[in-house]
Design a protein around this motif. Structure first.
Motif, PDB file in Angstrom:
ATOM      1  N   GLU A 195     -20.473 -13.733 -14.225  1.00 25.21           N
ATOM      2  CA  GLU A 195     -19.789 -13.630 -12.928  1.00 25.21           C
ATOM      3  C   GLU A 195     -18.956 -14.888 -12.659  1.00 25.21           C
ATOM      4  OE1 GLU A 195     -21.084 -14.148  -8.287  1.00 25.21           O
ATOM      5  OE2 GLU A 195     -22.447 -13.015  -9.581  1.00 25.21           O
ATOM      6  N   LEU A 196     -19.534 -16.053 -12.972  1.00 25.94           N
ATOM      7  CA  LEU A 196     -18.848 -17.318 -12.721  1.00 25.94           C
ATOM      8  C   LEU A 196     -17.801 -17.639 -13.788  1.00 25.94           C
ATOM      9  CD1 LEU A 196     -21.961 -19.461 -11.684  1.00 25.94           C
ATOM     10  CD2 LEU A 196     -20.119 -18.715 -10.166  1.00 25.94           C
ATOM     11  N   TYR A 197     -18.055 -17.198 -15.017  1.00 26.37           N
ATOM     12  CA  TYR A 197     -17.185 -17.563 -16.147  1.00 26.37           C
ATOM     13  C   TYR A 197     -17.031 -16.321 -17.043  1.00 26.37           C
ATOM     14  CZ  TYR A 197     -15.523 -20.460 -20.095  1.00 26.37           C
ATOM     15  OH  TYR A 197     -14.790 -21.010 -21.123  1.00 26.37           O
ATOM     16  N   PRO A 198     -16.121 -15.423 -16.689  1.00 31.79           N
ATOM     17  CA  PRO A 198     -16.012 -14.126 -17.375  1.00 31.79           C
ATOM     18  C   PRO A 198     -15.617 -14.209 -18.850  1.00 31.79           C
ATOM     19  CG  PRO A 198     -14.901 -14.073 -15.237  1.00 31.79           C
ATOM     20  CD  PRO A 198     -15.216 -15.512 -15.530  1.00 31.79           C
ATOM     21  N   ASP A 199     -15.152 -15.367 -19.311  1.00 33.22           N
ATOM     22  CA  ASP A 199     -14.727 -15.498 -20.715  1.00 33.22           C
ATOM     23  C   ASP A 199     -15.706 -16.310 -21.558  1.00 33.22           C
ATOM     24  OD1 ASP A 199     -12.398 -14.023 -20.297  1.00 33.22           O
ATOM     25  OD2 ASP A 199     -11.284 -15.779 -19.632  1.00 33.22           O
ATOM     26  N   PHE A 200     -16.946 -16.358 -21.146  1.00 32.38           N
ATOM     27  CA  PHE A 200     -17.975 -17.126 -21.856  1.00 32.38           C
ATOM     28  C   PHE A 200     -18.569 -16.243 -22.953  1.00 32.38           C
ATOM     29  CE2 PHE A 200     -21.446 -20.531 -20.871  1.00 32.38           C
ATOM     30  CZ  PHE A 200     -21.604 -20.772 -22.217  1.00 32.38           C
ATOM     31  N   ALA A 201     -18.021 -16.373 -24.159  1.00 31.72           N
ATOM     32  CA  ALA A 201     -18.406 -15.477 -25.257  1.00 31.72           C
ATOM     33  C   ALA A 201     -19.896 -15.552 -25.576  1.00 31.72           C
ATOM     34  CB  ALA A 201     -17.584 -15.807 -26.498  1.00 31.72           C
ATOM     35  N   ASP A 202     -20.448 -16.755 -25.610  1.00 28.57           N
ATOM     36  CA  ASP A 202     -21.864 -16.903 -25.961  1.00 28.57           C
ATOM     37  C   ASP A 202     -22.769 -16.235 -24.944  1.00 28.57           C
ATOM     38  OD1 ASP A 202     -21.233 -18.254 -28.249  1.00 28.57           O
ATOM     39  OD2 ASP A 202     -21.597 -20.252 -27.427  1.00 28.57           O
ATOM     40  N   ASP A 223     -21.685  -5.603 -24.844  1.00 26.37           N
ATOM     41  CA  ASP A 223     -21.628  -7.062 -24.722  1.00 26.37           C
ATOM     42  C   ASP A 223     -21.261  -7.717 -26.051  1.00 26.37           C
ATOM     43  OD1 ASP A 223     -22.078  -7.283 -22.036  1.00 26.37           O
ATOM     44  OD2 ASP A 223     -24.200  -7.769 -22.185  1.00 26.37           O
ATOM     45  N   TYR A 224     -21.802  -7.172 -27.126  1.00 26.52           N
ATOM     46  CA  TYR A 224     -21.488  -7.734 -28.450  1.00 26.52           C
ATOM     47  C   TYR A 224     -19.989  -7.602 -28.742  1.00 26.52           C
ATOM     48  CZ  TYR A 224     -21.728  -8.636 -33.459  1.00 26.52           C
ATOM     49  OH  TYR A 224     -21.535  -9.154 -34.715  1.00 26.52           O
ATOM     50  N   LYS A 225     -19.415  -6.455 -28.394  1.00 27.95           N
ATOM     51  CA  LYS A 225     -17.985  -6.235 -28.603  1.00 27.95           C
ATOM     52  C   LYS A 225     -17.151  -7.197 -27.747  1.00 27.95           C
ATOM     53  CE  LYS A 225     -18.402  -1.299 -29.803  1.00 27.95           C
ATOM     54  NZ  LYS A 225     -18.151   0.078 -29.330  1.00 27.95           N
ATOM     55  N   LYS A 226     -17.599  -7.430 -26.510  1.00 25.07           N
ATOM     56  CA  LYS A 226     -16.878  -8.351 -25.624  1.00 25.07           C
ATOM     57  C   LYS A 226     -16.914  -9.774 -26.172  1.00 25.07           C
ATOM     58  CE  LYS A 226     -17.647  -5.684 -21.393  1.00 25.07           C
ATOM     59  NZ  LYS A 226     -18.424  -5.591 -20.139  1.00 25.07           N
ATOM     60  N   ALA A 227     -18.072 -10.158 -26.712  1.00 26.32           N
ATOM     61  CA  ALA A 227     -18.198 -11.500 -27.286  1.00 26.32           C
ATOM     62  C   ALA A 227     -17.232 -11.667 -28.448  1.00 26.32           C
ATOM     63  CB  ALA A 227     -19.636 -11.742 -27.742  1.00 26.32           C
ATOM     64  N   LEU A 228     -17.160 -10.658 -29.318  1.00 25.21           N
ATOM     65  CA  LEU A 228     -16.247 -10.727 -30.470  1.00 25.21           C
ATOM     66  C   LEU A 228     -14.796 -10.762 -30.020  1.00 25.21           C
ATOM     67  CD1 LEU A 228     -17.840  -8.218 -33.024  1.00 25.21           C
ATOM     68  CD2 LEU A 228     -17.885 -10.702 -33.101  1.00 25.21           C
ATOM     69  N   ALA A 229     -14.470  -9.963 -29.004  1.00 28.66           N
ATOM     70  CA  ALA A 229     -13.085  -9.900 -28.522  1.00 28.66           C
ATOM     71  C   ALA A 229     -12.625 -11.244 -27.958  1.00 28.66           C
ATOM     72  CB  ALA A 229     -12.958  -8.823 -27.455  1.00 28.66           C
ATOM     73  N   ILE A 230     -13.527 -11.925 -27.256  1.00 34.58           N
ATOM     74  CA  ILE A 230     -13.188 -13.234 -26.663  1.00 34.58           C
ATOM     75  C   ILE A 230     -12.976 -14.279 -27.757  1.00 34.58           C
ATOM     76  CG2 ILE A 230     -14.055 -15.140 -25.242  1.00 34.58           C
ATOM     77  CD1 ILE A 230     -15.501 -12.975 -23.560  1.00 34.58           C
ATOM     78  N   LYS A 231     -13.800 -14.226 -28.803  1.00 37.64           N
ATOM     79  CA  LYS A 231     -13.728 -15.229 -29.865  1.00 37.64           C
ATOM     80  C   LYS A 231     -12.542 -15.025 -30.804  1.00 37.64           C
ATOM     81  CE  LYS A 231     -18.537 -16.771 -30.012  1.00 37.64           C
ATOM     82  NZ  LYS A 231     -19.712 -17.037 -30.851  1.00 37.64           N
ATOM     83  N   GLN A 232     -11.973 -13.819 -30.796  1.00 37.99           N
ATOM     84  CA  GLN A 232     -10.844 -13.548 -31.709  1.00 37.99           C
ATOM     85  C   GLN A 232      -9.556 -14.154 -31.181  1.00 37.99           C
ATOM     86  OE1 GLN A 232     -10.869  -9.292 -32.198  1.00 37.99           O
ATOM     87  NE2 GLN A 232     -12.430  -9.358 -33.806  1.00 37.99           N
TER      88      GLN A 232
END
Length: 232
Positions: A195-202, A223-232
């Motif tokens: 909520e505070l940091y929407p781009d926090f991949a970890d 969530d796993y897909k979102k983490a990968l998308a942010i890190k790419q």
């Protein structure tokens, strides 16, 4: 000079240095000029040059505690731990309750695995200033590393009580809760982090693991897909 102070607080380090240089050319007679310029140089990771400025102040006024603290921080960044400790200890001889010196000395001790000494300093800070969030945060890290989960969570609770938007406190507390098998508590903390940091991949990755353990398989995959998308 006052504009330089403001620029420093805004992390506009090069502009702060320019103003300090201009003030120096105008023969501004204030030792704080060198502290501000040194801090700005340190902000640019130019630690050796920062130390030159701090040395100017300390040479003129050996009891200037701010210059010694700033020099100690720069020295610790250069991995000169013993020299950094000498500066922090010198400050504490002048002022035994100087929180900045105690905190930075505790960080040097932590990085040097001197856990008892670090804990003593953090406890001292909390006795002096019971609402000093950084001391609770660092003590929580140390307690977590020592697997003292209840103590660690209690300190993170205090941190978020003092600052409800401290992302790392929620994130670290979630890790501790997860290790302590409080999966619902960990999930709630990861929700707050995102909520505070929407781009926090970890945070997404860790939350995916918690959701998996809670049998929320579809949520875990999302969530796993979102983490990968942010890190790419």
């Amino acid at each position: 000079f006052n504009r330089a102070v403001t620029l420093l607080s805004l992390n506009q380090f090069e502009a702060a240095i320019d103003d300090c240089n201009h003030a120096e050319r105008l023969k501004f007679k204030n030792e704080n000029l060198y502290i501000v310029r040194g801090a700005a140089k340190a902000g640019l990771t130019s630690y050796h040059n920062a130390i030159v400025d701090f040395n100017k102040v300390i040479y003129r006024n050996p009891k200037n505690t701010m210059a010694r603290i700033q020099r100690g921080i720069a020295l610790s960044e250069l991995s000169k731990k013993d020299s950094a400790l000498m500066d922090f200890n010198a400050v504490l001889k002048i002022d035994s309750t100087n929180i900045d010196a105690l905190l930075n000395r505790s960080i040097v001790y932590m990085n040097d695995s001197k856990t008892d000494a670090a804990m003593n300093d953090l406890n001292h800070i909390i006795r002096i200033s019971p609402d000093y969030a950084s001391a609770y945060f660092n003590r929580a890290i140390m307690n977590g590393n020592s697997k003292k989960y209840k103590e660690s969570i209690r300190d993170y609770d205090k941190v978020v009580e003092l600052n409800s938007e401290n992302v790392l406190a929620y994130f670290n507390r979630a890790i501790i809760k997860s290790e302590n098998k409080d999966l619902k508590g960990a999930l709630k903390d990861y929700d707050k982090v995102i909520e505070l940091y929407p781009d926090f991949a970890d945070a997404y990755y860790n939350r995916s693991l918690v959701k998996k353990d809670l049998n929320n398989i579809s949520g875990s995959k999302d969530d796993y897909k979102k983490a990968l998308a942010i890190k790419q």
